[in-house]
Design an enzyme around this catalytic site. Sequence first.
Site, PDB file in Angstrom:
ATOM      1  CE  LYS A  36      -2.316   1.717   3.930  1.00  0.00           C
ATOM      2  NZ  LYS A  36      -2.101   3.204   3.780  1.00  0.00           N
ATOM      3  CG  ASP A  63      -4.857   4.483   1.328  1.00  0.00           C
ATOM      4  OD1 ASP A  63      -5.970   4.844   1.008  1.00  0.00           O
ATOM      5  OD2 ASP A  63      -4.446   4.557   2.496  1.00  0.00           O
ATOM      6  CE  LYS A  65      -7.814   6.713   3.787  1.00  0.00           C
ATOM      7  NZ  LYS A  65      -6.338   6.336   3.935  1.00  0.00           N
ATOM      8  CG  ASP A  68     -12.321  17.734  -6.071  1.00  0.00           C
ATOM      9  OD1 ASP A  68     -13.348  18.453  -6.141  1.00  0.00           O
ATOM     10  OD2 ASP A  68     -11.305  18.076  -5.847  1.00  0.00           O
ATOM     11  CB  ILE A  69     -17.022  18.087  -8.399  1.00  0.00           C
ATOM     12  CG1 ILE A  69     -15.900  18.341  -9.153  1.00  0.00           C
ATOM     13  CG2 ILE A  69     -17.408  19.226  -7.141  1.00  0.00           C
ATOM     14  CD1 ILE A  69     -16.268  19.601 -10.158  1.00  0.00           C
ATOM     15  N   PRO A  70     -17.783  15.015  -8.878  1.00  0.00           N
ATOM     16  CG  PRO A  70     -19.903  14.183  -8.868  1.00  0.00           C
ATOM     17  CD  PRO A  70     -19.150  15.254  -8.504  1.00  0.00           C
ATOM     18  CG  ASN A  71     -15.574  16.667 -14.693  1.00  0.00           C
ATOM     19  OD1 ASN A  71     -15.954  16.002 -15.893  1.00  0.00           O
ATOM     20  ND2 ASN A  71     -14.960  17.746 -15.008  1.00  0.00           N
ATOM     21  CB  THR A 122     -10.587   4.478  12.557  1.00  0.00           C
ATOM     22  OG1 THR A 122      -9.454   4.694  12.039  1.00  0.00           O
ATOM     23  CG2 THR A 122     -11.316   3.039  11.641  1.00  0.00           C
ATOM     24  NE  ARG A 183       0.573  -3.062  15.586  1.00  0.00           N
ATOM     25  CZ  ARG A 183       0.258  -2.170  14.264  1.00  0.00           C
ATOM     26  NH1 ARG A 183      -0.208  -3.025  13.157  1.00  0.00           N
ATOM     27  NH2 ARG A 183       0.431  -1.063  13.986  1.00  0.00           N
ATOM     28  CD  GLN A 192      -3.680   0.785  13.796  1.00  0.00           C
ATOM     29  OE1 GLN A 192      -4.841   1.067  14.150  1.00  0.00           O
ATOM     30  NE2 GLN A 192      -3.144   1.049  12.667  1.00  0.00           N
ATOM     31  NE  ARG A 213       3.031   1.979  12.910  1.00  0.00           N
ATOM     32  CZ  ARG A 213       2.034   2.760  13.560  1.00  0.00           C
ATOM     33  NH1 ARG A 213       2.450   3.538  14.543  1.00  0.00           N
ATOM     34  NH2 ARG A 213       0.693   2.231  13.722  1.00  0.00           N
TER      35      ARG A 213
END
Length: 239
Positions: A36, A63, A65, A68-71, A122, A183, A192, A213
């Site tokens: 990732k 990753d 994430k 934004d606007i669809p276009n 989270t 873990r 975590q 980690r």
Amino acid sequence: MNMISTCELILALDVPSRDEGLTFLDKVEGHLDWVKIGLQLFTKEGPGFIEEVAQRHINIFLDLKLYDIPNTVGSTVRSLGHLPIQMLTLHASGGSEMLAFAREARDEVRPELQLLGVTVLTSFNEEGMVATGIADSLEVQVLRLARLAVRAGIDGLVCSPLELTLLRGEIGVAPLLVTPGIRPAGVDANEQKRTQTPESAAKMGASHIVVGRPILKAENPVKTITDIKTSLQPQATDS
Ligand code: C5P
């Protein structure tokens, strides 16, 4: 029904630079199937780094994430389409239209790319949700966004290990569930708060676990990777 499910290991390559990333990958060569790569490394090292990792025959989960606007999100997926990536994240809270634009762009430029929805980060608690105008419980909001993402044709979700059972029950066996907060038994949880072991995440229906980690800081990372992969051998799950 009792079914056999498989669960794959993804290394969270949370290192500050290309050189550190590639040095680590050289150390574990031949043992990793997935990494990732997050915003930090992608922003610093760019698409060239993605190409360098892919040359090592490792699948890439990017990753970013997107939200934004669809276009704009559709155009961004088109821009990313030339990269050798296998998974990409978007915020499900961007809404059905944003997710549909992403899916259409993906279908055009890189059909094999799997799009994953992020529901509620989270780092949010219920107080934080109220402050942003959401009066429902975390669980209700996670389920709402999960349903919205799956209906919009998204391939899976990123979720906490605590949400696995709930989400599998809600969305069925097909969508991917990619889970950090893992873990191995006896390993430092770092910050975590609520972790699960690889075995139990697999049993609860994770299709992929993300571990950073415990592998990056291990004395013998190859052994840690091998032990985790062994513990992920196909599990019987109830569905
Ligand atoms: O080092 P560790 O195994 O805790 O890394 C977990 C990875 O998963 C990190 O890249 C972290 O940003 C990510 N993550 C997480 N918890 C979430 C979402 C993502 O730990 N809820």
